[in-house]
Write a protein that holds these residues in place. Structure first.
Motif, PDB file in Angstrom:
ATOM      1  N   LYS A   1     -96.985 -17.669  57.471  1.00  0.00           N
ATOM      2  CA  LYS A   1     -96.169 -16.626  56.848  1.00  0.00           C
ATOM      3  C   LYS A   1     -96.966 -15.322  56.750  1.00  0.00           C
TER       4      LYS A   1
ATOM      5  N   LEU B   1     -87.734  -1.502  62.545  1.00  0.00           N
ATOM      6  CA  LEU B   1     -87.604  -2.755  63.310  1.00  0.00           C
ATOM      7  C   LEU B   1     -86.157  -2.886  63.765  1.00  0.00           C
TER       8      LEU B   1
ATOM      9  N   MET C   1     -79.719 -12.088  56.761  1.00  0.00           N
ATOM     10  CA  MET C   1     -81.089 -12.452  56.392  1.00  0.00           C
ATOM     11  C   MET C   1     -81.104 -13.394  55.185  1.00  0.00           C
TER      12      MET C   1
ATOM     13  N   ALA D   1     -96.723 -13.564  59.969  1.00  0.00           N
ATOM     14  CA  ALA D   1     -95.433 -12.868  60.126  1.00  0.00           C
ATOM     15  C   ALA D   1     -95.489 -11.510  59.422  1.00  0.00           C
TER      16      ALA D   1
ATOM     17  N   GLN E   1     -85.491  -8.266  64.990  1.00  0.00           N
ATOM     18  CA  GLN E   1     -86.852  -8.402  64.443  1.00  0.00           C
ATOM     19  C   GLN E   1     -86.799  -8.612  62.933  1.00  0.00           C
ATOM     20  N   ASN E   2     -85.907  -7.902  62.258  1.00  0.00           N
ATOM     21  CA  ASN E   2     -85.747  -8.091  60.809  1.00  0.00           C
ATOM     22  C   ASN E   2     -85.311  -9.515  60.488  1.00  0.00           C
TER      23      ASN E   2
ATOM     24  N   TYR F   1     -88.576 -13.460  49.342  1.00  0.00           N
ATOM     25  CA  TYR F   1     -88.747 -14.598  50.263  1.00  0.00           C
ATOM     26  C   TYR F   1     -89.666 -15.627  49.604  1.00  0.00           C
ATOM     27  N   PRO F   2     -89.664 -16.849  50.119  1.00  0.00           N
ATOM     28  CA  PRO F   2     -90.551 -17.856  49.509  1.00  0.00           C
ATOM     29  C   PRO F   2     -92.024 -17.635  49.866  1.00  0.00           C
ATOM     30  N   ILE F   3     -92.574 -16.568  49.369  1.00  0.00           N
ATOM     31  CA  ILE F   3     -93.995 -16.259  49.586  1.00  0.00           C
ATOM     32  C   ILE F   3     -94.571 -15.763  48.259  1.00  0.00           C
TER      33      ILE F   3
ATOM     34  N   GLN G   1     -89.099 -16.393  59.681  1.00  0.00           N
ATOM     35  CA  GLN G   1     -90.510 -16.822  59.628  1.00  0.00           C
ATOM     36  C   GLN G   1     -90.978 -16.952  58.177  1.00  0.00           C
ATOM     37  N   LEU G   2     -90.508 -16.045  57.327  1.00  0.00           N
ATOM     38  CA  LEU G   2     -90.937 -16.114  55.925  1.00  0.00           C
ATOM     39  C   LEU G   2     -90.271 -17.283  55.199  1.00  0.00           C
ATOM     40  N   TYR G   3     -89.158 -17.774  55.750  1.00  0.00           N
ATOM     41  CA  TYR G   3     -88.557 -19.003  55.212  1.00  0.00           C
ATOM     42  C   TYR G   3     -89.181 -20.240  55.859  1.00  0.00           C
ATOM     43  N   GLY G   4     -90.067 -20.009  56.825  1.00  0.00           N
ATOM     44  CA  GLY G   4     -90.755 -21.120  57.475  1.00  0.00           C
ATOM     45  C   GLY G   4     -89.898 -21.892  58.458  1.00  0.00           C
TER      46      GLY G   4
ATOM     47  N   LEU H   1     -88.079 -11.998  61.190  1.00  0.00           N
ATOM     48  CA  LEU H   1     -89.096 -11.898  60.125  1.00  0.00           C
ATOM     49  C   LEU H   1     -88.650 -12.740  58.926  1.00  0.00           C
ATOM     50  N   ALA H   2     -87.362 -12.598  58.567  1.00  0.00           N
ATOM     51  CA  ALA H   2     -86.832 -13.388  57.445  1.00  0.00           C
ATOM     52  C   ALA H   2     -86.983 -14.879  57.736  1.00  0.00           C
TER      53      ALA H   2
END
Lengths: 329, 238
Positions: free
Chosen positions: B2, A116, A172, B5, A120-121, B82-84, A127-130, A124-125
């Protein structure tokens, strides 16, 4: 026994305080009596410490001491066999995801996706943190610029150097603007310029009130950055203080550094003075620098060699660290 | 959100690779040709089998190796910090794998249309459910905590290849011996093959509602099992 009771009462008071304040506390991290074993081998043994908000806390120890296991427990990646951890006022074992929403992590053993791009990396981070897309893009752009890798944001990470990857991983970890950041060996293997840049970033984070939990093998780095330090060996904390306090634990020991003309042989004779070769100099740890210097001068006269330089210095954090670990006498 | 993603990451990192796509298309076609040539079988019987094989092979091709790859590349720890939770990671992997399976299965369906065969629209629902089911099954293969993709591929191959021979793709269930039938009842692929036959106007072995019910049950079972087993296995990969 009395001390133990006092300690237990203090912990109970802490937990009570956490409950009545809904988790609001001056402490960013509180670890209490942590124990962890792998395949019957105890890796952590009764680990307790606390980190105040806005503090930079150094967690030091030799390889295999239990540093990474502690970080994994503090970040909710693994559960302790015994004990409790509170980060940002929440019990990590019970609410690992909620805790991770508030923290940033730079693990030691980790990588970014090489196929990536940097952008993109980073996204992605986010999105995973919302994070919302607009917020993420704004923060991402700012971070990449600050870390000097904005120009390569659309390049695949597999073309990056180790330093560039580490900077990206830092970005990230910071994209969510965490309250607490865990940095596991952040400057390990980096060139001087990149390491210095990351150290400056850590100080900037501290100024902004971020709590930093730092593990590192670089003692001068820890000395400069940390407010408090804990030293772990064989799964137990064996010292816990400020960097200056740790240095004082060495107990009046002074390092005498001497440099002879032409390096002067292998220094076998100097071993009587418990000297160790360090580059082109010999370092002798002593509680009586006057006597040691006299002995060195006498030695030089007897051997008819010239002393190029001789000086004394207070023990560094590295000296103290090694002494505490029992690796020098 | 998530999970989406993670699915997007999987597609970009693992699925959008030339060899993966080509292998996903070619393997079922080669297997299909190997059994078709020299045998006088109805075209719709063969196409129904090809659709079943494609959705099965494509949905189980990459999902088993994602976790060992991530462990080997050392991206797993980064992901888990990550928070998942593990459920989100598994769901993301299933979504990516299902999309891959569904997209590749449009090829034999398009071939069926090109050959003038009529297909019941119910095939769309069947393909979606079976893609999710087989993707979850694929993730079960990687519950063994090895970071060597070849090990997981071997486990996966040991289950996948026998499954196509006992699921009525090449030999209809009513022609299987009794012990073969017992094995066929255990295979989720049997029920999608039956749905596929139904959609191509052929006689089915089970009532279609039963095929769907069992397929959905297997899907839930595989997904829940995957989550539970990966909760244990993922941390042992670190």
């Amino acid at each position: 026994m009395e001390c133990e009771l006092v300690s237990q009462k203090r912990d109970m008071l802490f937990l009570f305080f956490l409950n009545i304040t809904g988790g609001r506390s001056e402490l960013a991290i509180k670890a209490k009596n942590l124990e962890k074993s792998f395949d019957g081998k105890k890796v952590l043994n009764d680990i307790s410490f606390s980190v105040k908000k806005g503090e930079v806390f150094g967690y030091l120890g030799p390889n295999g001491a239990g540093k990474t296991t502690t970080v994994r427990i503090l970040t909710g990646l693994i559960k302790p066999d015994r004990g409790e951890v509170f980060v940002c006022g929440r019990n990590v074992s019970k609410e690992p995801v909620k805790v991770r929403e508030k923290i940033g992590i730079l693990p030691e053993v980790s990588n970014v996706y090489p196929d990536l791009t940097a952008w993109q990396n980073l996204m992605l981070a986010s999105q995973l943190y919302g994070l919302e897309k607009k917020v993420a893009e704004k923060r991402g752009e700012k971070l990449l610029k600050e870390f000097g890798i904005y120009g390569v944001k659309n390049s695949k990470v597999k073309t990056f150097s180790k330093g560039m990857k580490q900077k990206l991983m830092f970005c990230m970890a910071l994209i969510s603007e965490p309250e607490v950041i865990f940095l596991d060996e952040p400057t390990s293997g980096l060139d001087v310029a990149s390491a210095r840049m990351l150290r400056e970033k850590i100080l900037e984070m501290k100024d902004l009130g971020t709590t930093v939990f730092l593990t590192s093998h670089n003692m001068s780095e820890v000395d400069v950055l940390c407010d408090k330090v804990a030293i772990i060996k064989g799964g137990k904390i064996i010292a816990k203080d400020t960097p200056d306090g740790i240095k004082e634990l060495v107990g009046g020991s002074v390092a005498v550094e001497v440099k002879f003309e032409n390096g002067f042989g292998n220094g076998v004779e100097l071993s009587k003075l418990r000297g160790k070769k360090a580059g082109d100099r010999y370092v002798i740890y002593t509680t009586d620098p006057n006597e040691t210097i006299c002995q060195i001068v006498e030695f030089a006269k007897k051997k008819r060699v010239r002393i190029i330089s001789i000086n004394t210095r207070s023990p560094s954090l590295e000296d103290a660290f090694l002494k505490i670990l029992g690796e020098i006498v | 959100m998530k999970a989406l993603a993670i699915a997007k990451k999987d597609v970009l990192v693992y699925y959008l690779k030339g060899p993966v796509v080509i292998f996903g298309i070619l393997l079922p076609i080669f297997l299909f040709l190997a059994f078709w040539i020299g045998r006088h079988l109805q075209l719709n019987f063969l196409i129904a089998g090809l659709i079943a094989m494609t959705v099965f092979f494509s949905s189980t091709s990459v999902s088993p190796v994602i976790a060992p790859w991530e462990g080997q590349m050392r991206t797993l720890e980064r992901l888990l910090t990550y928070p998942i939770d593990v459920k989100t990671v598994v769901l993301g992997d299933v979504i990516a794998s299902s999309i891959f399976g569904i997209l590749l299965t449009t090829i034999p369906i398009a071939i069926a249309f090109a050959l003038g065969l009529s297909i019941n629209p119910l095939i769309a629902i069947g393909v979606i459910i079976s893609a999710i089911c087989f993707s979850s099954l694929g993730l079960l293969f990687s519950a063994y905590p090895s970071n060597i993709p070849a090990t997981v591929m071997m486990i996966s191959a040991l289950v996948r290849f026998p499954m196509i021979f006992i699921s009525g793709i090449f030999i209809p269930l009513n022609k299987l011996p009794e012990f073969g039938k017992v094995l066929a009842y255990l295979s989720p692929l049997t029920y999608f093959t039956d749905i596929s036959r139904f959609c191509l106007g052929l006689r089915t072995f089970f009532p279609v509602y039963l095929d769907f019910t069992i397929l959905i049950t297997y899907t839930l079972l595989f997904f829940i099992l995957s989550v539970k087993l990966h909760e244990r296995a993922l941390l042992r990969r670190l």
